[in-house]
Design a protein around this motif. Sequence first.
Motif, short mmCIF file in Angstrom:
data_model
loop_
_atom_site.label_atom_id
_atom_site.label_comp_id
_atom_site.label_asym_id
_atom_site.label_seq_id
_atom_site.Cartn_x
_atom_site.Cartn_y
_atom_site.Cartn_z
N ALA A 1 0.82 -1.70 -0.47
CA ALA A 1 0.14 0.00 0.02
C ALA A 1 1.09 1.00 -0.11
O ALA A 1 0.19 2.25 -0.57
N ALA A 2 2.22 0.97 0.81
CA ALA A 2 2.97 2.45 0.77
C ALA A 2 3.17 2.81 -0.68
O ALA A 2 3.41 3.35 -0.89
N GLY A 3 3.90 0.85 -1.66
CA GLY A 3 4.68 1.45 -3.09
C GLY A 3 3.26 2.09 -3.44
O GLY A 3 4.03 2.92 -4.76
N ALA A 4 2.00 1.66 -3.68
CA ALA A 4 0.65 2.29 -4.92
C ALA A 4 0.23 3.47 -4.35
O ALA A 4 -0.07 4.59 -4.84
N THR A 5 0.62 4.12 -3.16
CA THR A 5 0.98 5.41 -2.42
C THR A 5 1.87 6.62 -3.15
O THR A 5 2.30 7.61 -3.46
N THR A 6 3.26 5.84 -2.83
CA THR A 6 4.38 6.71 -3.64
C THR A 6 4.78 6.67 -5.06
O THR A 6 4.82 6.81 -5.32
N GLY A 7 4.03 5.61 -5.72
CA GLY A 7 4.02 5.52 -7.04
C GLY A 7 3.61 6.93 -7.91
O GLY A 7 4.02 7.82 -8.57
N PRO A 8 2.45 7.26 -7.20
CA PRO A 8 1.58 8.77 -7.88
C PRO A 8 2.19 9.38 -6.99
O PRO A 8 2.40 10.82 -8.32
N ALA A 9 3.07 9.80 -6.51
CA ALA A 9 3.60 10.75 -5.65
C ALA A 9 4.29 10.76 -6.38
O ALA A 9 5.27 12.25 -6.49
N ILE A 10 5.19 9.99 -6.86
CA ILE A 10 6.49 10.07 -7.71
C ILE A 10 6.27 10.82 -9.13
O ILE A 10 6.36 11.79 -9.56
N MET A 11 4.91 11.03 -9.86
CA MET A 11 4.32 11.25 -10.99
C MET A 11 4.03 13.07 -10.62
O MET A 11 4.28 13.43 -11.37
N THR A 12 3.07 13.21 -9.73
CA THR A 12 3.15 14.56 -9.20
C THR A 12 4.30 14.91 -9.14
O THR A 12 3.82 16.35 -9.05
N ALA A 13 4.65 14.73 -8.46
CA ALA A 13 6.20 15.69 -8.19
C ALA A 13 6.67 16.08 -9.58
O ALA A 13 6.91 17.20 -8.73
N VAL A 14 6.40 14.95 -10.11
CA VAL A 14 7.89 15.57 -11.43
C VAL A 14 6.66 16.11 -11.67
O VAL A 14 7.50 17.70 -12.78
N LEU A 15 5.60 15.73 -12.64
CA LEU A 15 4.46 16.22 -13.19
C LEU A 15 4.65 18.58 -12.64
O LEU A 15 4.45 19.42 -13.59
N SER A 16 4.32 18.55 -11.40
CA SER A 16 4.10 19.49 -10.61
C SER A 16 5.50 19.98 -10.63
O SER A 16 5.72 22.01 -10.45
N GLY A 17 7.00 20.01 -10.21
CA GLY A 17 7.93 20.09 -11.28
C GLY A 17 8.01 20.58 -13.08
O GLY A 17 9.25 21.21 -13.37
#
Length: 404
Positions: free
Chosen positions: A141-157
Amino acid sequence: MNRSASRSSIALLALAYLAFISLGLPDAVHGVAWPSLRGSFNLPQALLGALLAVSAAAYFLSGIFAGRLMQGLGIGRLLAGSTALVTVGVLGFSAAPTFVLFVLAAPIVGFGSGAIDAALNSYAARNFSPKHMSWLHAAYAAGATTGPAIMTAVLSGGASWRAGYAVVGVIQGALALAFVAARKLWEAGPAEQQVVMDAPGNVGPVPLDEKPVGTFAALRSGRVWLQIVIFCLYTGIEVSAGQWSYTLLIEDRGFSATAAGTWVAIYWGGLLVGRLVLGFAVERVGQVTLLRVATLGVLLFSVLFAIPGLKVGAAALPLLSFSLASIFPGLMSETPRRVGARTAPHAVGFQVSAATLGVAVVPTIAGLASERFGLEAIGWVIAGCALVLAVLHERLVAIADRPA
């Protein structure tokens, strides 16, 4: 256990936690990347469903054959090779010049992930305690939360969605290298036994020279089929509640977008928190007792959520997910005891495939019911599945102590 064996067991446990985190990493990334990806390729909205279906089909087939692959390759080689497949697929997403090639990368990820899921769950069910099984799925579940967080951070940057997939692919590649380096740790010597870590009440040490049954022999077991149906229902309930509740709360029950989104976020958080907390409880109350209480909790809170106009309906969502939290890891942990150690490798693979099928079938039924009877029908589809789940689990408990 001597000191060397203890160090090896601790190393394997740590590697298993990392593997479950990695397994979850790519699972929810498409949803965050889709608006940017759709714009890049000028795609209609509906094609996201086709992309997910292709990956799910490969995941399903991989789970079906995972038991045979584990027999032929051993878990160390299977995990190394499957993680390498996921790495290739995710990096393929990043580099694909057309959407057709992007879609062709999806079954590569699906095949690899399905085999990893089945192999890890099979190994964990035989070798780790129910406590660790619960925490391993919390790691997922932590991994499933981290993946979208990585993509969100990349797009936000301001970077491209391609960079987000590349980051996830590099992480997967690092884990593949770790699996290659540690592949021999997963296999004990021919005269040794697997060590069940901190596992009171578990199936006990399983001799590695005990030959598993064949695929078709496993499918002749009634309790294997019973668990297949239970896993299908479980994931169907989990995903239906998670995916449809936002629409139901906004379009039928008058919630604001912020309020509905908050309740849905809390729902998914309930799975992570539940698996962490219940990992402490499972060895005190017993795995079977916890599962029986959990299935009854799922039934109760799904009914509360389904009742139109009930003020506590939305608040039932995190209680529903908390009840769901222990079921998947708990059933996996019980599989060797319930179907027998020789059948378990195939049974776990079938269960992973059934879980994938549930993700596709039950939310679709809920959607069709909403079109025919209105959005409130979604809650009753979930509650109906919860009733069947509770009844079938009680049947499974009743026959569990008979010879497999």
